[in-house]
Enzyme design. Structure first.
Site, short mmCIF file in Angstrom:
data_model
loop_
_atom_site.label_atom_id
_atom_site.label_comp_id
_atom_site.label_asym_id
_atom_site.label_seq_id
_atom_site.Cartn_x
_atom_site.Cartn_y
_atom_site.Cartn_z
N HIS A 201 14.01 -3.77 -3.66
CA HIS A 201 15.47 -3.63 -3.66
C HIS A 201 16.09 -4.38 -2.49
O HIS A 201 15.43 -4.68 -1.48
CB HIS A 201 15.88 -2.15 -3.60
CG HIS A 201 15.58 -1.47 -2.30
ND1 HIS A 201 16.41 -1.55 -1.20
CD2 HIS A 201 14.54 -0.68 -1.92
CE1 HIS A 201 15.90 -0.85 -0.21
NE2 HIS A 201 14.76 -0.32 -0.60
N CYS A 215 9.56 1.65 -0.06
CA CYS A 215 10.07 0.58 -0.91
C CYS A 215 9.81 -0.79 -0.28
O CYS A 215 9.44 -0.90 0.88
CB CYS A 215 11.56 0.77 -1.16
SG CYS A 215 11.96 2.05 -2.37
#
Length: 241
Positions: A201, A215
């Site tokens: 992301h 992440c």
């Protein structure tokens, strides 16, 4: 023995003989001297905020090797170019400080690129050791981005203690959100989920070291580029190692 003090004119003449760069030694071809001088002049030390022809040359070389600078060489050393320099420095095993000095120019001349582990199809490879994300097609690394993965530190969420880790393994993109997601652990921009709640992301901050909860962070601009050019659709293989 009589000592004579040199005249001012003699001293000046001597200084000119030493410092005048017009003539080269007989053993060194004049063309070599001129070439060396050109290389020095066209390879200044560059940093974020600089602009001009030298920055444009830098961007062209980065783009040619797949280090994404934002698409075109505009001559402006901004955040996208800095992220590209970070990625190159990591691959070349240099200190990732974003400063383009002799070692970075040398890495560009030597065409330093990362290697792929996959050999077929399109695969997004996340190299945790180097902290780079690679977009690979049929075994060839097409693009390389700076990234930041799980920090390895402990954190508390939902009353439980967890380790900020990006697990190794082979996955596929199974979910995506075209926009912001206000997740329990932070704000995710245009996430591409590949392992539970772990996604590639965009983020406002993509440091050169592991800093996420798990992440795989890339810059917001890089996330836009991944989405807008269809680099990572649903089903894309993601290898983390």
């Amino acid at each position: 023995m009589n000592w004579k003090t040199p005249s001012t004119a003699a001293l000046l003449a001597s200084a000119l003989v030493v410092t005048n760069p017009v003539s080269a030694p007989a053993s060194v071809p004049t063309s070599s001297v001129q070439t060396s001088m050109v290389v020095i002049q066209t390879r200044p030390t560059l940093d974020r905020g600089d602009s001009g022809p030298a920055v444009r040359q830098l961007q062209k070389k980065l783009n040619a090797l797949g280090y994404w600078t934002g698409g075109k060489a505009d001559g402006e050393f901004g955040g996208n170019t800095e992220q590209a320099v970070f990625a190159l420095e990591k691959v070349a095993r240099l200190k990732p400080d974003g400063v383009v000095g002799p070692k970075v120019w040398r890495a560009l001349e030597e065409q330093v690129r990362p290697r792929a582990r996959s050999s077929r199809g399109t695969v997004v490879e996340v190299d945790k050791k180097r902290q780079v994300l690679k977009i690979v097609k049929d075994g060839k690394v097409r693009y390389t981005l700076n990234t930041s993965t799980g920090s390895g530190e402990r954190y508390v969420s939902g009353g439980s203690t967890h380790i900020a880790s990006t697990p190794k393994g082979h996955y596929r993109v199974f979910r995506q959100i075209d926009g912001y997601r206000h997740a329990p652990l932070g704000l995710l921009y245009r996430p591409k989920y590949f392992n539970g709640g772990i996604a590639v992301h965009g983020a406002n901050s993509v440091p050169t070291y592991p800093a996420s909860h798990g992440c795989v962070r890339v810059s917001n601009a890089a996330a836009d580029w991944i989405w807008d050019t269809g680099k990572m659709p649903i089903g894309t293989k993601v290898w983390v190692y």
